[in-house]
Design a protein around this motif. Structure first.
Motif, PDB file in Angstrom:
ATOM      1  N   ALA A   1     -53.212  50.271  28.777  1.00 20.80           N
ATOM      2  CA  ALA A   1     -53.269  49.287  29.854  1.00 20.80           C
ATOM      3  C   ALA A   1     -52.542  48.029  29.396  1.00 20.80           C
ATOM      4  O   ALA A   1     -52.211  47.875  28.219  1.00 20.80           O
ATOM      5  N   THR A   2     -52.283  47.135  30.344  1.00 17.90           N
ATOM      6  CA  THR A   2     -51.623  45.873  30.012  1.00 17.90           C
ATOM      7  C   THR A   2     -52.435  44.725  30.584  1.00 17.90           C
ATOM      8  O   THR A   2     -53.277  44.899  31.468  1.00 17.90           O
ATOM      9  N   GLY A   3     -52.189  43.522  30.066  1.00 19.21           N
ATOM     10  CA  GLY A   3     -52.904  42.350  30.543  1.00 19.21           C
ATOM     11  C   GLY A   3     -52.251  41.078  30.055  1.00 19.21           C
ATOM     12  O   GLY A   3     -51.095  41.072  29.640  1.00 19.21           O
ATOM     13  N   VAL A   4     -53.018  40.010  30.102  1.00 16.04           N
ATOM     14  CA  VAL A   4     -52.473  38.690  29.763  1.00 16.04           C
ATOM     15  C   VAL A   4     -53.257  37.993  28.667  1.00 16.04           C
ATOM     16  O   VAL A   4     -52.981  36.840  28.357  1.00 16.04           O
ATOM     17  N   ALA A   5     -54.233  38.678  28.060  1.00 15.88           N
ATOM     18  CA  ALA A   5     -55.036  38.052  27.000  1.00 15.88           C
ATOM     19  C   ALA A   5     -55.518  39.123  26.044  1.00 15.88           C
ATOM     20  O   ALA A   5     -55.700  40.283  26.424  1.00 15.88           O
ATOM     21  N   PRO A   6     -55.732  38.774  24.762  1.00 12.41           N
ATOM     22  CA  PRO A   6     -56.264  39.752  23.810  1.00 12.41           C
ATOM     23  C   PRO A   6     -57.654  40.237  24.207  1.00 12.41           C
ATOM     24  O   PRO A   6     -58.469  39.470  24.716  1.00 12.41           O
ATOM     25  N   GLN A   7     -57.914  41.517  24.007  1.00 13.74           N
ATOM     26  CA  GLN A   7     -59.250  42.075  24.210  1.00 13.74           C
ATOM     27  C   GLN A   7     -59.911  42.439  22.885  1.00 13.74           C
ATOM     28  O   GLN A   7     -61.120  42.555  22.821  1.00 13.74           O
ATOM     29  N   ALA A   8     -59.109  42.640  21.857  1.00 16.46           N
ATOM     30  CA  ALA A   8     -59.653  42.961  20.533  1.00 16.46           C
ATOM     31  C   ALA A   8     -60.100  41.689  19.821  1.00 16.46           C
ATOM     32  O   ALA A   8     -59.750  40.578  20.205  1.00 16.46           O
TER      33      ALA A   8
ATOM     34  N   PRO B   1     -41.353  31.998  23.820  1.00 12.75           N
ATOM     35  CA  PRO B   1     -41.688  31.738  22.412  1.00 12.75           C
ATOM     36  C   PRO B   1     -42.660  32.777  21.878  1.00 12.75           C
ATOM     37  O   PRO B   1     -43.195  33.592  22.631  1.00 12.75           O
ATOM     38  N   CYS B   2     -42.880  32.751  20.573  1.00 15.41           N
ATOM     39  CA  CYS B   2     -43.860  33.660  19.975  1.00 15.41           C
ATOM     40  C   CYS B   2     -45.185  33.532  20.705  1.00 15.41           C
ATOM     41  O   CYS B   2     -45.658  32.429  20.975  1.00 15.41           O
ATOM     42  N   ALA B   3     -45.793  34.666  21.009  1.00 13.08           N
ATOM     43  CA  ALA B   3     -46.998  34.663  21.834  1.00 13.08           C
ATOM     44  C   ALA B   3     -48.198  34.066  21.117  1.00 13.08           C
ATOM     45  O   ALA B   3     -49.096  33.511  21.750  1.00 13.08           O
ATOM     46  N   GLU B   4     -48.234  34.175  19.770  1.00 14.71           N
ATOM     47  CA  GLU B   4     -49.389  33.695  19.008  1.00 14.71           C
ATOM     48  C   GLU B   4     -48.911  33.138  17.687  1.00 14.71           C
ATOM     49  O   GLU B   4     -48.125  33.775  16.979  1.00 14.71           O
TER      50      GLU B   4
ATOM     51  N   ASP C   1     -54.240  46.390  20.027  1.00 12.21           N
ATOM     52  CA  ASP C   1     -54.008  45.310  20.981  1.00 12.21           C
ATOM     53  C   ASP C   1     -52.867  44.458  20.422  1.00 12.21           C
ATOM     54  O   ASP C   1     -52.946  43.989  19.283  1.00 12.21           O
ATOM     55  N   PHE C   2     -51.765  44.264  21.184  1.00 10.30           N
ATOM     56  CA  PHE C   2     -50.624  43.520  20.637  1.00 10.30           C
ATOM     57  C   PHE C   2     -49.772  42.930  21.758  1.00 10.30           C
ATOM     58  O   PHE C   2     -49.776  43.391  22.896  1.00 10.30           O
ATOM     59  N   TRP C   3     -49.017  41.866  21.392  1.00  5.82           N
ATOM     60  CA  TRP C   3     -48.087  41.216  22.307  1.00  5.82           C
ATOM     61  C   TRP C   3     -46.698  41.814  22.156  1.00  5.82           C
ATOM     62  O   TRP C   3     -46.247  42.099  21.051  1.00  5.82           O
ATOM     63  N   VAL C   4     -46.001  41.947  23.283  1.00  8.13           N
ATOM     64  CA  VAL C   4     -44.591  42.324  23.314  1.00  8.13           C
ATOM     65  C   VAL C   4     -43.844  41.312  24.166  1.00  8.13           C
ATOM     66  O   VAL C   4     -44.275  40.979  25.276  1.00  8.13           O
TER      67      VAL C   4
ATOM     68  N   ARG D   1     -46.022  40.392  27.453  1.00  4.54           N
ATOM     69  CA  ARG D   1     -47.024  41.344  27.952  1.00  4.54           C
ATOM     70  C   ARG D   1     -47.947  41.745  26.812  1.00  4.54           C
ATOM     71  O   ARG D   1     -47.512  41.951  25.675  1.00  4.54           O
ATOM     72  N   ARG D   2     -49.246  41.863  27.126  1.00  2.94           N
ATOM     73  CA  ARG D   2     -50.232  42.343  26.161  1.00  2.94           C
ATOM     74  C   ARG D   2     -50.524  43.812  26.431  1.00  2.94           C
ATOM     75  O   ARG D   2     -50.779  44.200  27.582  1.00  2.94           O
ATOM     76  N   TYR D   3     -50.475  44.633  25.392  1.00  4.13           N
ATOM     77  CA  TYR D   3     -50.814  46.052  25.517  1.00  4.13           C
ATOM     78  C   TYR D   3     -52.178  46.320  24.899  1.00  4.13           C
ATOM     79  O   TYR D   3     -52.515  45.767  23.844  1.00  4.13           O
ATOM     80  N   TYR D   4     -52.956  47.197  25.563  1.00  8.34           N
ATOM     81  CA  TYR D   4     -54.235  47.668  25.050  1.00  8.34           C
ATOM     82  C   TYR D   4     -54.159  49.190  24.968  1.00  8.34           C
ATOM     83  O   TYR D   4     -54.091  49.868  25.999  1.00  8.34           O
ATOM     84  N   VAL D   5     -54.180  49.718  23.768  1.00 14.83           N
ATOM     85  CA  VAL D   5     -54.044  51.157  23.560  1.00 14.83           C
ATOM     86  C   VAL D   5     -55.324  51.667  22.903  1.00 14.83           C
ATOM     87  O   VAL D   5     -55.665  51.260  21.789  1.00 14.83           O
TER      88      VAL D   5
END
Length: 282
Positions: A43-50, A114-117, A179-182, A213-217
């Motif tokens: 799934a994708t989102g806009v904030a970290p879930q981990a 810019p770098c997401a984090e 969970d990671f940013w791309v 984009r944030r990915y949740y795998v």
């Protein structure tokens, strides 16, 4: 089944019951691992879930070490022409790339965002590539091809892929959240690109958007030592233009608690693990 003197079924000796029980545990544990191992959902989102505090990935934000705008040395010297100079090593990560590849570890002024984090992120540079199949992009970021796809570098020719990976100790049969940013490299006018995510023996193609984009795998581990690998093939040709490339940041890996306590699979795996030391002592 053995029969008694009156033709009935004879009682199984205690040693036979123990051996039968051990066999059931082994078969159940094996079936659980074979049935459940692999990627369960994306799934994708806009904030970290981990949870960063429980991160199983070392240096997942790429903030440790001396960042630099060269390729990252992990499996050999950097000989790319774009930034020059010796490579720099990203602590806790291994890199694999062809001669002529280039990369950037640190703040990324040329990215679409810019770098997401934090201060640092990692850009994978690998020139221009042609794909043998046309990709299709799903809403959750999964990229599919009509058939087996081959990536061939056209500028320069015969390059090869760029991969950044880390091997993590996991519990086979347990479920994890990666969970990671791309972020896309380059101007927002570039179309979406493609990168590869490998988790142990499983792999999937995912979309690189020009924004962030944030990915949740979610996946189930199939081995105690599991490589987590990110692969970029370069700017993929799409007619007269090319796609964006991969910028990676804030990689977090957490174990997901089993709902409702131990499942039957978890019980079998735990029993099998407990039995192995006893067998070794005999």
């Amino acid at each position: 089944m053995p029969r008694d003197a009156e033709g009935g079924v004879a009682a199984m000796p205690a040693s036979g019951i123990a051996r039968f029980g051990a066999l059931v545990i082994v078969l159940l544990a094996t079936t659980c691992l074979e049935a459940r191992a692999g990627i369960l959902g994306i799934a994708t989102g806009v904030a970290p879930q981990a949870n960063p505090a429980a991160n199983l990935i070392a240096n997942g934000g790429f903030e440790s070490g001396a960042a630099g705008n060269q390729m990252w040395t992990g499996n050999g010297p950097y000989t790319g022409a774009n930034t020059g100079g010796p490579g720099v090593s990203i602590p806790s990560w291994s890199a694999s790339y062809p001669s002529g590849a280039y990369g950037w570890w640190g703040p990324l002024p040329m990215a679409a965002a810019p770098c997401a984090e934090g201060a640092n992120c990692v850009y994978f540079g690998n020139w221009i590539t042609a794909a043998s199949q046309t990709p299709s992009f799903a809403a959750n970021g999964i990229v599919t091809f009509p058939g087996p796809v081959a990536f061939t570098n056209t500028v320069p020719t015969n390059q090869g892929q760029v991969t950044l990976s880390q091997t993590v100790g996991l519990t086979p049969g347990a479920t994890y959240l990666l969970d990671f940013w791309v972020t896309g490299e380059g101007p927002p006018s570039l179309p979406s690109g493609v990168f590869g995510l490998g988790i142990g023996t499983q792999s999937v193609f995912l979309e690189v958007t020009t924004g962030t984009r944030r990915y949740y795998v979610t996946f189930t581990a199939d081995a105690a030592a599991t490589p987590i690998a990110f692969t970029n093939w370069g700017h993929i040709q799409t007619g007269p233009g090319v796609t964006t490339e991969l910028v990676l940041d804030d990689v977090i890996l957490n174990r997901v608690p089993a709902p409702g306590g131990l499942t039957l699979c978890a019980v079998a795996l735990a029993a099998l693990a407990a039995a192995r030391p006893r067998a070794a002592r005999r």
